[in-house]
Scaffold this motif. Structure first.
Motif, PDB file in Angstrom:
ATOM      1  N   SER A   1      15.358   0.124  60.652  1.00  0.00           N
ATOM      2  CA  SER A   1      16.135  -0.049  61.887  1.00  0.00           C
ATOM      3  C   SER A   1      16.800   1.250  62.345  1.00  0.00           C
ATOM      4  CB  SER A   1      17.201  -1.128  61.691  1.00  0.00           C
ATOM      5  OG  SER A   1      18.053  -0.798  60.596  1.00  0.00           O
ATOM      6  N   SER A   2      16.897   2.247  61.464  1.00  0.00           N
ATOM      7  CA  SER A   2      17.495   3.523  61.851  1.00  0.00           C
ATOM      8  C   SER A   2      16.543   4.357  62.704  1.00  0.00           C
ATOM      9  CB  SER A   2      17.898   4.319  60.608  1.00  0.00           C
ATOM     10  OG  SER A   2      16.751   4.734  59.861  1.00  0.00           O
ATOM     11  N   GLN A   3      15.240   4.077  62.631  1.00  0.00           N
ATOM     12  CA  GLN A   3      14.255   4.747  63.477  1.00  0.00           C
ATOM     13  C   GLN A   3      13.122   3.763  63.785  1.00  0.00           C
ATOM     14  OE1 GLN A   3      12.865   8.205  61.171  1.00  0.00           O
ATOM     15  NE2 GLN A   3      11.396   6.868  60.133  1.00  0.00           N
ATOM     16  N   PRO A   4      13.429   2.683  64.496  1.00  0.00           N
ATOM     17  CA  PRO A   4      12.461   1.597  64.699  1.00  0.00           C
ATOM     18  C   PRO A   4      11.178   2.032  65.385  1.00  0.00           C
ATOM     19  CG  PRO A   4      14.328   1.380  66.192  1.00  0.00           C
ATOM     20  CD  PRO A   4      14.704   2.429  65.185  1.00  0.00           C
ATOM     21  N   ALA A   5      11.235   3.034  66.247  1.00  0.00           N
ATOM     22  CA  ALA A   5      10.035   3.451  66.959  1.00  0.00           C
ATOM     23  C   ALA A   5       9.000   4.057  66.034  1.00  0.00           C
ATOM     24  CB  ALA A   5      10.384   4.451  68.060  1.00  0.00           C
ATOM     25  N   SER A   6       9.410   4.534  64.863  1.00  0.00           N
ATOM     26  CA  SER A   6       8.475   5.159  63.936  1.00  0.00           C
ATOM     27  C   SER A   6       7.738   4.136  63.081  1.00  0.00           C
ATOM     28  CB  SER A   6       9.213   6.132  63.009  1.00  0.00           C
ATOM     29  OG  SER A   6       9.936   5.425  62.017  1.00  0.00           O
TER      30      SER A   6
ATOM     31  N   TYR B   1      12.676   0.848  55.223  1.00  0.00           N
ATOM     32  CA  TYR B   1      12.943  -0.394  54.506  1.00  0.00           C
ATOM     33  C   TYR B   1      13.230  -1.541  55.468  1.00  0.00           C
ATOM     34  CZ  TYR B   1      15.746  -3.846  51.969  1.00  0.00           C
ATOM     35  OH  TYR B   1      16.251  -5.023  51.460  1.00  0.00           O
ATOM     36  N   GLN B   2      12.589  -2.675  55.208  1.00  0.00           N
ATOM     37  CA  GLN B   2      12.830  -3.890  55.983  1.00  0.00           C
ATOM     38  C   GLN B   2      13.612  -4.885  55.129  1.00  0.00           C
ATOM     39  OE1 GLN B   2       9.342  -5.641  57.880  1.00  0.00           O
ATOM     40  NE2 GLN B   2       8.173  -3.820  57.322  1.00  0.00           N
ATOM     41  N   ARG B   3      14.662  -5.412  55.686  1.00  0.00           N
ATOM     42  CA  ARG B   3      15.423  -6.442  54.998  1.00  0.00           C
ATOM     43  C   ARG B   3      14.626  -7.743  54.922  1.00  0.00           C
ATOM     44  NH1 ARG B   3      18.799  -3.914  58.483  1.00  0.00           N
ATOM     45  NH2 ARG B   3      18.479  -5.522  60.045  1.00  0.00           N
ATOM     46  N   LEU B   4      15.082  -8.641  54.078  1.00  0.00           N
ATOM     47  CA  LEU B   4      14.443  -9.938  53.933  1.00  0.00           C
ATOM     48  C   LEU B   4      14.412 -10.658  55.277  1.00  0.00           C
ATOM     49  CD1 LEU B   4      13.298 -11.959  51.818  1.00  0.00           C
ATOM     50  CD2 LEU B   4      15.597 -12.926  51.678  1.00  0.00           C
ATOM     51  N   GLY B   5      13.243 -11.036  55.725  1.00  0.00           N
ATOM     52  CA  GLY B   5      13.089 -11.750  56.986  1.00  0.00           C
ATOM     53  C   GLY B   5      13.047 -10.871  58.213  1.00  0.00           C
TER      54      GLY B   5
ATOM     55  N   TRP C   1       9.004 -13.894  54.408  1.00  0.00           N
ATOM     56  CA  TRP C   1       9.925 -14.017  53.288  1.00  0.00           C
ATOM     57  C   TRP C   1       9.675 -12.865  52.316  1.00  0.00           C
ATOM     58  CZ3 TRP C   1      14.283 -16.339  52.628  1.00  0.00           C
ATOM     59  CH2 TRP C   1      14.805 -16.562  51.346  1.00  0.00           C
ATOM     60  N   HIS C   2       9.965 -11.669  52.773  1.00  0.00           N
ATOM     61  CA  HIS C   2       9.833 -10.517  51.892  1.00  0.00           C
ATOM     62  C   HIS C   2      10.686  -9.352  52.380  1.00  0.00           C
ATOM     63  CE1 HIS C   2       6.275  -8.905  54.484  1.00  0.00           C
ATOM     64  NE2 HIS C   2       7.286  -8.091  54.663  1.00  0.00           N
ATOM     65  N   GLU C   3      11.011  -8.493  51.432  1.00  0.00           N
ATOM     66  CA  GLU C   3      11.530  -7.167  51.735  1.00  0.00           C
ATOM     67  C   GLU C   3      10.330  -6.223  51.655  1.00  0.00           C
ATOM     68  OE1 GLU C   3      15.093  -6.034  49.430  1.00  0.00           O
ATOM     69  OE2 GLU C   3      14.949  -8.034  48.555  1.00  0.00           O
ATOM     70  N   ALA C   4      10.445  -5.058  52.272  1.00  0.00           N
ATOM     71  CA  ALA C   4       9.308  -4.138  52.202  1.00  0.00           C
ATOM     72  C   ALA C   4       9.734  -2.736  52.599  1.00  0.00           C
ATOM     73  CB  ALA C   4       8.178  -4.613  53.118  1.00  0.00           C
ATOM     74  N   ILE C   5       8.945  -1.772  52.151  1.00  0.00           N
ATOM     75  CA  ILE C   5       9.034  -0.412  52.672  1.00  0.00           C
ATOM     76  C   ILE C   5       7.700  -0.123  53.339  1.00  0.00           C
ATOM     77  CG2 ILE C   5       9.581   1.984  52.220  1.00  0.00           C
ATOM     78  CD1 ILE C   5      10.629   1.227  49.522  1.00  0.00           C
ATOM     79  N   ASP C   6       7.748   0.293  54.582  1.00  0.00           N
ATOM     80  CA  ASP C   6       6.531   0.645  55.319  1.00  0.00           C
ATOM     81  C   ASP C   6       6.394   2.159  55.394  1.00  0.00           C
ATOM     82  OD1 ASP C   6       5.979  -1.972  55.694  1.00  0.00           O
ATOM     83  OD2 ASP C   6       6.078  -1.949  57.882  1.00  0.00           O
ATOM     84  N   PHE C   7       5.176   2.626  55.151  1.00  0.00           N
ATOM     85  CA  PHE C   7       4.861   4.044  55.248  1.00  0.00           C
ATOM     86  C   PHE C   7       3.640   4.220  56.133  1.00  0.00           C
ATOM     87  CE2 PHE C   7       6.293   3.006  50.951  1.00  0.00           C
ATOM     88  CZ  PHE C   7       7.443   3.769  50.852  1.00  0.00           C
ATOM     89  N   TYR C   8       3.518   5.369  56.713  1.00  0.00           N
ATOM     90  CA  TYR C   8       2.303   5.743  57.436  1.00  0.00           C
ATOM     91  C   TYR C   8       1.974   7.191  57.096  1.00  0.00           C
ATOM     92  CZ  TYR C   8       2.309   1.579  60.398  1.00  0.00           C
ATOM     93  OH  TYR C   8       2.248   0.294  60.847  1.00  0.00           O
ATOM     94  N   ALA C   9       0.754   7.565  57.414  1.00  0.00           N
ATOM     95  CA  ALA C   9       0.419   8.982  57.345  1.00  0.00           C
ATOM     96  C   ALA C   9       1.338   9.739  58.295  1.00  0.00           C
ATOM     97  CB  ALA C   9      -1.040   9.200  57.731  1.00  0.00           C
TER      98      ALA C   9
ATOM     99  N   ARG D   1       8.154  10.379  60.764  1.00  0.00           N
ATOM    100  CA  ARG D   1       8.270  10.825  59.377  1.00  0.00           C
ATOM    101  C   ARG D   1       8.713   9.665  58.496  1.00  0.00           C
ATOM    102  NH1 ARG D   1       5.297  14.879  59.580  1.00  0.00           N
ATOM    103  NH2 ARG D   1       6.123  15.552  57.549  1.00  0.00           N
ATOM    104  N   ASN D   2       8.158   9.617  57.299  1.00  0.00           N
ATOM    105  CA  ASN D   2       8.505   8.563  56.363  1.00  0.00           C
ATOM    106  C   ASN D   2       9.921   8.743  55.819  1.00  0.00           C
ATOM    107  OD1 ASN D   2       6.030   7.089  56.357  1.00  0.00           O
ATOM    108  ND2 ASN D   2       5.113   8.714  55.140  1.00  0.00           N
ATOM    109  N   LEU D   3      10.554   7.626  55.475  1.00  0.00           N
ATOM    110  CA  LEU D   3      11.866   7.627  54.845  1.00  0.00           C
ATOM    111  C   LEU D   3      11.675   7.285  53.370  1.00  0.00           C
ATOM    112  CD1 LEU D   3      13.899   5.676  57.564  1.00  0.00           C
ATOM    113  CD2 LEU D   3      13.793   8.154  57.210  1.00  0.00           C
ATOM    114  N   TRP D   4      11.897   8.257  52.499  1.00  0.00           N
ATOM    115  CA  TRP D   4      11.668   8.059  51.071  1.00  0.00           C
ATOM    116  C   TRP D   4      12.990   7.771  50.359  1.00  0.00           C
ATOM    117  CZ3 TRP D   4       6.760   7.495  49.908  1.00  0.00           C
ATOM    118  CH2 TRP D   4       5.794   8.132  50.698  1.00  0.00           C
ATOM    119  N   PRO D   5      12.995   6.808  49.447  1.00  0.00           N
ATOM    120  CA  PRO D   5      14.234   6.507  48.721  1.00  0.00           C
ATOM    121  C   PRO D   5      14.579   7.604  47.720  1.00  0.00           C
ATOM    122  CG  PRO D   5      12.419   5.218  47.837  1.00  0.00           C
ATOM    123  CD  PRO D   5      11.878   5.918  49.056  1.00  0.00           C
ATOM    124  N   GLU D   6      15.873   7.787  47.473  1.00  0.00           N
ATOM    125  CA  GLU D   6      16.309   8.751  46.466  1.00  0.00           C
ATOM    126  C   GLU D   6      16.094   8.214  45.061  1.00  0.00           C
ATOM    127  OE1 GLU D   6      20.321   9.888  47.177  1.00  0.00           O
ATOM    128  OE2 GLU D   6      19.876  10.916  49.078  1.00  0.00           O
ATOM    129  N   SER D   7      16.055   6.900  44.928  1.00  0.00           N
ATOM    130  CA  SER D   7      15.846   6.280  43.630  1.00  0.00           C
ATOM    131  C   SER D   7      14.820   5.150  43.775  1.00  0.00           C
ATOM    132  CB  SER D   7      17.166   5.712  43.090  1.00  0.00           C
ATOM    133  OG  SER D   7      16.988   5.104  41.832  1.00  0.00           O
TER     134      SER D   7
END
Length: 300
Positions: A132-137, A141-145, A155-163, A197-203
């Motif tokens: 949601s911080s950069q929805p156009a990209s 991370y997507q929250r549940l639902g 009914w899932h959480e997810a991280i979406d990535f693209y090239a 650009r992808n958003l990568w988690p620190e952990s």
């Protein structure tokens, strides 16, 4: 069976193959739902699953993609065997397992490990890379639902990535030409998505490295499979290169937590099996204009 029904006519009309690959197969690609085996164990339609015993129990054909992988020795006989196996699988069953993909069991387990560690983090830490911080990209991370499929919340959480292609690698301006004939305003709307650009988690700290390495390997499997298809259809080497030389591959790491309700009582939710999946799309109008709540289908 639908794929098997299409494969026969395509052998006589190979020019139609490109259209089907660009427009149709991405909507019907099966998803993996089993833990992955060691290197050389089955890879199911682009996502690794199960062990050889599973392939045998389901009576699905097995195709060895190793002769077509990058860096494989030039072995015309081995390539011919794999192409014949793929041809037979597509005509008879319509589905198949891939072996010889090179993904080790350790690689797969690492992939699952970093995903599980991330989704076990507190919500605030996960939302540090919120989509949601950069929805156009379309990345993050997507929250549940938060994700919606066919009007229903997943009914899932997810991280979406693209090239992350450069302007040189993906020329959006080319889509202004026929057959896409996209308007300038549509191209500008797509620009932050294509070149985001992808958003990568620190952990976990190795999340970026583990997932990127695996997705790169799967891209190689995709290229090899396209080359094997060309050989099976008795087309020149590299025939499908224009479909895969400039790709926009997305990948998702979803997590489906246990739910107290069941699919029959949870109205408005879309239910899927738990999986760690990679979904590949080509750089073409139908791929860039995917139908979702975040990216409405463009006019072309």
């Amino acid at each position: 069976h639908a794929f098997a029904a299409l494969w026969g006519p395509l052998r006589d009309r190979p020019g139609a193959m490109a259209c089907m690959l660009a427009r149709g197969l991405r909507h019907s690609a099966p998803r993996a739902s089993r833990r992955l085996g060691a290197s050389g164990r089955p890879l199911y339609a682009g996502a690794a699953v199960g062990a050889r015993a599973a392939a045998a129990s389901l009576s699905l054909p097995v195709v060895d993609i190793a002769p077509f992988m990058d860096g494989a020795p030039a072995d015309a006989a081995a390539r011919a065997r794999s192409a014949r196996a793929l041809d037979a699988a597509c005509q008879d069953a319509g589905f198949f397992y891939l072996v010889g993909h090179g993904a080790s069991e350790g690689e797969i387990l690492d992939l699952h490990r970093v995903a599980k560690e991330f989704f076990a983090l507190p919500t605030a830490r996960k939302e540090a890379i919120a989509l949601s911080s950069q929805p156009a990209s379309g990345r993050g991370y997507q929250r549940l639902g938060e994700n919606v499929t066919q009007g229903r919340r997943d009914w899932h959480e997810a991280i979406d990535f693209y090239a992350e292609p450069t302007e040189r690698e993906v020329d959006l301006q080319a889509l202004s030409n026929p057959p896409a004939s996209a308007a300038a305003v549509e191209l500008e709307r797509l620009r932050p998505f294509v070149h985001g650009r992808n958003l990568w988690p620190e952990s976990p700290r190795d999340f970026h490295g583990v997932t990127s390495a695996h997705f790169a390997r799967m891209a190689g499997v995709g290229r090899a499979l396209m080359e094997c298809m060309a050989s099976a259809l008795e087309l020149p080497q590299g025939h499908f290169g224009p479909l895969v030389d400039r790709t926009l591959p997305p990948a998702a790491a979803p997590w489906m937590p246990p739910a107290a309700s069941t699919p029959t009582t949870a109205a408005g939710r879309s239910w899927h099996r738990t999986t760690l999946q990679a979904r590949w799309r080509r750089e073409c109008p139908t791929a860039l204009g995917r139908r979702s709540s975040r990216f409405p289908a463009p006019s072309w």
